[in-house]
Scaffold this motif. Structure first.
Motif, PDB file in Angstrom:
ATOM      1  N   LEU A 146       8.172  23.484   6.381  1.00 38.53           N
ATOM      2  CA  LEU A 146       8.710  22.500   7.320  1.00 38.53           C
ATOM      3  C   LEU A 146       9.726  21.579   6.655  1.00 38.53           C
ATOM      4  N   ARG A 147       9.447  21.180   5.425  1.00 45.36           N
ATOM      5  CA  ARG A 147      10.357  20.251   4.737  1.00 45.36           C
ATOM      6  C   ARG A 147      11.666  20.926   4.332  1.00 45.36           C
ATOM      7  N   PHE A 148      11.598  22.140   3.779  1.00 43.99           N
ATOM      8  CA  PHE A 148      12.789  22.718   3.173  1.00 43.99           C
ATOM      9  C   PHE A 148      13.428  23.834   3.986  1.00 43.99           C
ATOM     10  N   LEU A 149      12.656  24.674   4.638  1.00 40.91           N
ATOM     11  CA  LEU A 149      13.260  25.700   5.478  1.00 40.91           C
ATOM     12  C   LEU A 149      13.744  25.090   6.789  1.00 40.91           C
ATOM     13  N   CYS A 150      12.918  24.210   7.359  1.00 44.23           N
ATOM     14  CA  CYS A 150      13.270  23.582   8.633  1.00 44.23           C
ATOM     15  C   CYS A 150      14.016  22.269   8.450  1.00 44.23           C
ATOM     16  N   ASP A 151      14.079  21.782   7.220  1.00 48.39           N
ATOM     17  CA  ASP A 151      14.812  20.559   6.889  1.00 48.39           C
ATOM     18  C   ASP A 151      14.319  19.347   7.686  1.00 48.39           C
ATOM     19  N   LEU A 152      13.003  19.222   7.800  1.00 52.66           N
ATOM     20  CA  LEU A 152      12.423  18.089   8.523  1.00 52.66           C
ATOM     21  C   LEU A 152      12.095  16.956   7.554  1.00 52.66           C
ATOM     22  N   PRO A 153      12.271  15.720   7.993  1.00 59.11           N
ATOM     23  CA  PRO A 153      11.906  14.581   7.136  1.00 59.11           C
ATOM     24  C   PRO A 153      10.388  14.449   7.028  1.00 59.11           C
ATOM     25  N   VAL A 154       9.958  13.704   6.036  1.00 59.81           N
ATOM     26  CA  VAL A 154       8.527  13.518   5.774  1.00 59.81           C
ATOM     27  C   VAL A 154       7.814  12.988   7.019  1.00 59.81           C
ATOM     28  N   ALA A 155       8.399  12.009   7.671  1.00 59.68           N
ATOM     29  CA  ALA A 155       7.757  11.398   8.848  1.00 59.68           C
ATOM     30  C   ALA A 155       7.538  12.414   9.965  1.00 59.68           C
ATOM     31  N   GLU A 156       8.512  13.294  10.188  1.00 56.08           N
ATOM     32  CA  GLU A 156       8.386  14.302  11.241  1.00 56.08           C
ATOM     33  C   GLU A 156       7.311  15.332  10.889  1.00 56.08           C
ATOM     34  N   VAL A 157       7.263  15.747   9.639  1.00 55.30           N
ATOM     35  CA  VAL A 157       6.237  16.703   9.205  1.00 55.30           C
ATOM     36  C   VAL A 157       4.853  16.072   9.354  1.00 55.30           C
ATOM     37  N   ALA A 158       4.732  14.815   8.967  1.00 47.61           N
ATOM     38  CA  ALA A 158       3.448  14.116   9.098  1.00 47.61           C
ATOM     39  C   ALA A 158       3.018  14.064  10.561  1.00 47.61           C
ATOM     40  N   ARG A 159       3.967  13.781  11.440  1.00 49.49           N
ATOM     41  CA  ARG A 159       3.645  13.711  12.869  1.00 49.49           C
ATOM     42  C   ARG A 159       3.237  15.086  13.407  1.00 49.49           C
ATOM     43  N   LEU A 160       3.976  16.128  13.030  1.00 46.36           N
ATOM     44  CA  LEU A 160       3.664  17.478  13.499  1.00 46.36           C
ATOM     45  C   LEU A 160       2.287  17.944  13.052  1.00 46.36           C
ATOM     46  N   LEU A 161       1.932  17.633  11.811  1.00 48.55           N
ATOM     47  CA  LEU A 161       0.682  18.132  11.238  1.00 48.55           C
ATOM     48  C   LEU A 161      -0.478  17.161  11.387  1.00 48.55           C
ATOM     49  N   HIS A 162      -0.208  16.013  12.000  1.00 51.43           N
ATOM     50  CA  HIS A 162      -1.241  14.982  12.177  1.00 51.43           C
ATOM     51  C   HIS A 162      -1.823  14.564  10.829  1.00 51.43           C
ATOM     52  N   ARG A 163      -0.921  14.303   9.880  1.00 50.94           N
ATOM     53  CA  ARG A 163      -1.322  13.846   8.546  1.00 50.94           C
ATOM     54  C   ARG A 163      -0.523  12.596   8.208  1.00 50.94           C
ATOM     55  N   SER A 164      -0.978  11.892   7.199  1.00 50.61           N
ATOM     56  CA  SER A 164      -0.228  10.708   6.770  1.00 50.61           C
ATOM     57  C   SER A 164       1.002  11.148   5.985  1.00 50.61           C
ATOM     58  N   GLU A 165       1.992  10.251   5.902  1.00 45.83           N
ATOM     59  CA  GLU A 165       3.188  10.554   5.125  1.00 45.83           C
ATOM     60  C   GLU A 165       2.837  10.735   3.648  1.00 45.83           C
ATOM     61  N   GLY A 166       1.870   9.973   3.175  1.00 48.56           N
ATOM     62  CA  GLY A 166       1.435  10.105   1.790  1.00 48.56           C
ATOM     63  C   GLY A 166       0.867  11.493   1.503  1.00 48.56           C
ATOM     64  N   THR A 167       0.096  12.024   2.453  1.00 51.10           N
ATOM     65  CA  THR A 167      -0.458  13.367   2.294  1.00 51.10           C
ATOM     66  C   THR A 167       0.666  14.402   2.250  1.00 51.10           C
ATOM     67  N   VAL A 168       1.654  14.244   3.132  1.00 45.79           N
ATOM     68  CA  VAL A 168       2.790  15.176   3.155  1.00 45.79           C
ATOM     69  C   VAL A 168       3.544  15.110   1.828  1.00 45.79           C
TER      70      VAL A 168
END
Length: 167
Positions: free
Chosen positions: A122-144
């Motif tokens: 999600l971060r590198f192939l899809c080029d999503l920011p940390v906040a968006e990945v955290a939201r998609l996966l229902h995880r904290s930004e720190g976990t991402v």
């Protein structure tokens, strides 16, 4: 659905299928399951297509649908059933100079834990920011961030192992 809307949907879907499949494959690690995830996503999108003109960023919306489809696919009991020890060989274009690099990357990604693999895709192939990945996966930004750091470290280690075995 009206013919003009159906045509719009077909045009949209055909243009996005290769990227959607690439993301699903990297998350799931299996071409057939990736096909299923893309098909499920496009089926739901087709059902909702008449309401999609209100969506501000349709690509992001569809991408979120796909990631959620992939995540729910991994939770199904049959997703854990393996009929073979290894996946069957998939033919690749022999004249592509990046084939070996892609194969090494895919093999390394498959060896990562699910969470790290998903975050890296999600971060590198899809080029999503940390906040968006955290939201998609229902995880904290720190976990991402932690999974990104760990996943990249594990990839480096796997690449080093591959380079040593090739030497």
């Amino acid at each position: 659905m009206r013919p003009d809307r159906e045509h719009d949907f077909s045009q949209y879907a055909q243009a996005r299928i290769p990227r959607l499949h690439r993301v699903a494959y990297q998350v799931l690690g299996d071409r057939d399951r990736a096909d299923d995830a893309v098909q499920n996503t496009l089926t739901v999108l087709y059902q909702r297509w008449s309401r999609m003109h209100d969506v501000e960023n349709l690509d992001a919306y569809v991408h979120t649908m796909l990631v959620r489809s992939c995540l729910s696919d991994r939770r199904r009991w049959w997703a854990k059933v393996q009929l073979r020890e290894t996946t069957p060989d998939v033919p690749v274009a022999a004249d592509d100079p990046l084939v070996e690099q892609r194969m090494v990357l895919r093999a390394a990604l498959r060896r990562l834990p699910e969470g790290q693999r998903t975050v890296l895709v999600l971060r590198f192939l899809c080029d999503l920011p940390v906040a968006e990945v955290a939201r998609l996966l229902h995880r904290s930004e720190g976990t991402v961030k932690r999974q990104t750091f760990s996943g990249l470290g594990n990839l480096r280690r796997l690449f080093d192992e591959f380079a040593r075995s090739e030497a």
